[in-house]
Design an enzyme around this catalytic site. Structure first.
Site, PDB file in Angstrom:
ATOM      1  N   GLY A  93       0.829  -1.210   0.000  1.00  0.00           N
ATOM      2  CA  GLY A  93       0.000   0.000   0.000  1.00  0.00           C
ATOM      3  C   GLY A  93       0.855   1.248   0.000  1.00  0.00           C
ATOM      4  O   GLY A  93       1.958   1.248   0.547  1.00  0.00           O
ATOM      5  N   ASP A 121       0.536   2.142   9.440  1.00  0.00           N
ATOM      6  CA  ASP A 121       0.001   1.525  10.661  1.00  0.00           C
ATOM      7  C   ASP A 121       1.013   1.545  11.813  1.00  0.00           C
ATOM      8  O   ASP A 121       0.648   1.333  12.967  1.00  0.00           O
ATOM      9  CB  ASP A 121      -0.397   0.064  10.394  1.00  0.00           C
ATOM     10  CG  ASP A 121      -1.598  -0.051   9.461  1.00  0.00           C
ATOM     11  OD1 ASP A 121      -2.131   0.997   9.058  1.00  0.00           O
ATOM     12  OD2 ASP A 121      -1.996  -1.182   9.147  1.00  0.00           O
ATOM     13  N   ARG A 161     -24.783  13.563  19.586  1.00  0.00           N
ATOM     14  CA  ARG A 161     -24.720  12.215  18.996  1.00  0.00           C
ATOM     15  C   ARG A 161     -23.509  11.425  19.476  1.00  0.00           C
ATOM     16  O   ARG A 161     -22.541  11.987  19.960  1.00  0.00           O
ATOM     17  CB  ARG A 161     -24.596  12.332  17.479  1.00  0.00           C
ATOM     18  CG  ARG A 161     -25.892  12.641  16.785  1.00  0.00           C
ATOM     19  CD  ARG A 161     -25.646  12.884  15.314  1.00  0.00           C
ATOM     20  NE  ARG A 161     -26.908  12.977  14.598  1.00  0.00           N
ATOM     21  CZ  ARG A 161     -27.068  13.599  13.442  1.00  0.00           C
ATOM     22  NH1 ARG A 161     -26.048  14.203  12.865  1.00  0.00           N
ATOM     23  NH2 ARG A 161     -28.245  13.622  12.859  1.00  0.00           N
ATOM     24  N   MET A 201      -7.629   3.560  10.132  1.00  0.00           N
ATOM     25  CA  MET A 201      -6.853   2.401   9.667  1.00  0.00           C
ATOM     26  C   MET A 201      -6.058   1.778  10.806  1.00  0.00           C
ATOM     27  O   MET A 201      -5.782   2.419  11.822  1.00  0.00           O
ATOM     28  CB  MET A 201      -5.943   2.794   8.514  1.00  0.00           C
ATOM     29  CG  MET A 201      -6.690   2.814   7.188  1.00  0.00           C
ATOM     30  SD  MET A 201      -5.597   2.986   5.783  1.00  0.00           S
ATOM     31  CE  MET A 201      -6.757   2.675   4.444  1.00  0.00           C
ATOM     32  N   ARG A 255      -4.827  -2.382  10.683  1.00  0.00           N
ATOM     33  CA  ARG A 255      -5.287  -3.747  10.387  1.00  0.00           C
ATOM     34  C   ARG A 255      -5.063  -4.680  11.574  1.00  0.00           C
ATOM     35  O   ARG A 255      -5.962  -5.394  12.008  1.00  0.00           O
ATOM     36  CB  ARG A 255      -4.502  -4.249   9.162  1.00  0.00           C
ATOM     37  CG  ARG A 255      -4.840  -5.615   8.674  1.00  0.00           C
ATOM     38  CD  ARG A 255      -4.275  -5.816   7.296  1.00  0.00           C
ATOM     39  NE  ARG A 255      -5.098  -5.161   6.299  1.00  0.00           N
ATOM     40  CZ  ARG A 255      -6.145  -5.739   5.701  1.00  0.00           C
ATOM     41  NH1 ARG A 255      -6.477  -6.974   5.986  1.00  0.00           N
ATOM     42  NH2 ARG A 255      -6.845  -5.086   4.807  1.00  0.00           N
TER      43      ARG A 255
HETATM   44  O1  F6P Z   1      -1.500  -1.842   6.000  1.00  0.00           O
HETATM   45  C1  F6P Z   1      -1.776  -0.544   5.671  1.00  0.00           C
HETATM   46  C2  F6P Z   1      -3.221  -0.353   5.392  1.00  0.00           C
HETATM   47  O2  F6P Z   1      -3.370   1.014   5.188  1.00  0.00           O
HETATM   48  C3  F6P Z   1      -4.174  -0.884   6.459  1.00  0.00           C
HETATM   49  O3  F6P Z   1      -4.311  -0.034   7.551  1.00  0.00           O
HETATM   50  C4  F6P Z   1      -5.435  -1.062   5.668  1.00  0.00           C
HETATM   51  O4  F6P Z   1      -6.286  -2.030   6.236  1.00  0.00           O
HETATM   52  C5  F6P Z   1      -4.930  -1.538   4.355  1.00  0.00           C
HETATM   53  O5  F6P Z   1      -3.644  -0.996   4.196  1.00  0.00           O
HETATM   54  C6  F6P Z   1      -5.811  -1.160   3.188  1.00  0.00           C
HETATM   55  O6  F6P Z   1      -5.312  -1.737   2.032  1.00  0.00           O
HETATM   56  P1  F6P Z   1      -5.956  -1.558   0.599  1.00  0.00           P
HETATM   57  O7  F6P Z   1      -5.411  -0.276   0.051  1.00  0.00           O
HETATM   58  O8  F6P Z   1      -5.487  -2.732  -0.152  1.00  0.00           O
HETATM   59  O9  F6P Z   1      -7.425  -1.483   0.763  1.00  0.00           O
END
Ligand code: F6P
Length: 363
Positions: free
Chosen positions: A14, A143, A178, A185, A187
């Site tokens: 990514g 991350d 609310r 993000m 993961r």
């Molecule tokens: O690992 C980095 C990250 O930004 C994660 O936080 C996120 O879940 C993932 O990449 C998203 O990946 P993609 O761009 O493939 O949806």
């Protein structure tokens, strides 16, 4: 000093703010300090499978890219040359292109390849190293969950974006009384949600490292109501493990192998039903990966890019640059991969957050 004349550089996985700053620093150091040639490899390792996807990088090619997000080289998180998946007419085939990669790198005269990428990309780099390709690594992830390095570039930028978003959510949450869930993000690790939650003044932080009970969160929201705080902001890491029942409705809603995004919706629905309050969700998504890197990330990227080239000059193939006690150090890629750096539920940061009343849904 090794006898190096030509190096390649690629970005895998990514994208992440600061990639261009790494490329710029590496190209500048290679050309200005060592007088080497640099070849830009496009789209991760794809450029070594299809060499027409490569081009020489001169100083002019990296001029002006320091503040730019993304990567001028392109990237992919689907391009593992050892098991390259392609589909045609609905039929998926998997092929091992690693011999092509090694052969093409040799034919191009590459003495080493700088691989900028996260855990998965570095694993591929190591496998290529074991097959005879000289590589050095630069760790990358917004991350911030790579254990080899104290901090990875891109994290600070993502954190600024996430904190700014929470600041903006604050005023609308307060006006409408609310519950606002902001899904960030992360993961496997909750670094962004934890830091942004603290920096943005969230009231609840939910992260993968801390098992939570949503009924406790609802009680907390009721307590806030009683004290006249009629709104609540929840900073949520996308990778949280949902309680069983909610996991089922999440899978029903988003499919059996869902992308991570979307857990905020089932959490908000549960809270709205249980606490009789309006709840809304903001999924910040890839906004966190885009944009211009912060000054902190530009400096770290520049240090990493330049140090990677020095590492090649020292013949440190199979190693990766990393930040340790605020100094750039070299570590074996083999030792660096596969170990995630996660939030310590009993660590100082979580304790500080709890001391100022932030709820994690666990007690
Ligand atoms: O690992 C980095 C990250 O930004 C994660 O936080 C996120 O879940 C993932 O990449 C998203 O990946 P993609 O761009 O493939 O949806």
């Amino acid at each position: 000093m090794t006898d190096v004349r030509k190096v390649g550089i690629c970005t895998g996985g990514g994208d992440c703010p600061g990639l261009n700053a790494v490329i710029r620093a590496a190209v500048k150091t290679a050309i200005i300090k060592y007088r080497w040639e640099v070849i830009g490899i496009r789209d991760g390792f794809d450029g070594l499978i299809w060499p027409e996807k490569t081009r020489p990088l001169q100083l002019a090619d990296v001029s002006g890219i320091l503040p730019r997000g993304g990567t001028i080289l392109g990237t992919t998180n689907r391009g593992n040359p050892f098991a390259y998946k392609r589909s045609s007419d609905g039929i998926e085939t998997v092929r091992d292109f690693s011999p092509d990669v090694i052969r093409n790198a040799k034919a191009m005269g590459l003495d080493c390849l700088i691989v900028i990428g996260g855990d998965g990309t570095q694993k591929i780099a190591l496998d290529l190293f074991h097959k005879g390709l000289n590589v050095v690594g630069v760790p990358k992830t917004i991350d911030n969950d790579l254990s080899a390095t104290e901090v990875s570039f891109g994290f600070d930028t993502a954190l600024h974006t996430a904190t700014d978003a929470i600041d903006r959510i604050h005023t609308t949450a307060e006006s409408h009384h609310r519950v606002m869930v902001i899904e960030l993000m992360g993961r496997d690790a909750g670094w962004i949600a934890l830091h942004a939650g603290i920096a943005g003044g969230a009231h609840v932080i939910l992260i993968p490292e801390i098992a939570f009970d949503l009924d406790r969160v609802c009680d907390f929201i009721q307590q806030r109501n009683i004290f006249g705080k009629r709104f609540t902001i929840i900073s949520l890491a996308e990778g949280v493990k949902l309680p069983e029942e909610l996991e089922r409705s999440y899978v029903e809603k988003y499919g059996a192998s869902p992308q991570l995004a979307g857990k905020g919706n089932v959490i908000a629905d549960y809270i709205a039903a249980k606490s009789n309050k309006e709840a809304r969700v903001t999924v910040l998504g890839h906004v966190q990966r885009g944009g211009s890197p912060t000054a902190h990330d530009r400096v770290l990227s520049t240090r990493f890019g330049s140090a990677a080239v020095d590492l090649i000059a020292e013949g440190g193939f199979g190693k990766m640059v990393a930040l340790r006690q605020d100094s750039v150090k070299y570590v074996d890629i083999g030792e660096a991969i596969g170990q995630l750096k996660v939030v310590d539920p009993k660590g100082e940061l979580v304790r500080t957050a709890k001391s100022i009343g932030i709820h994690f849904g666990d007690e």
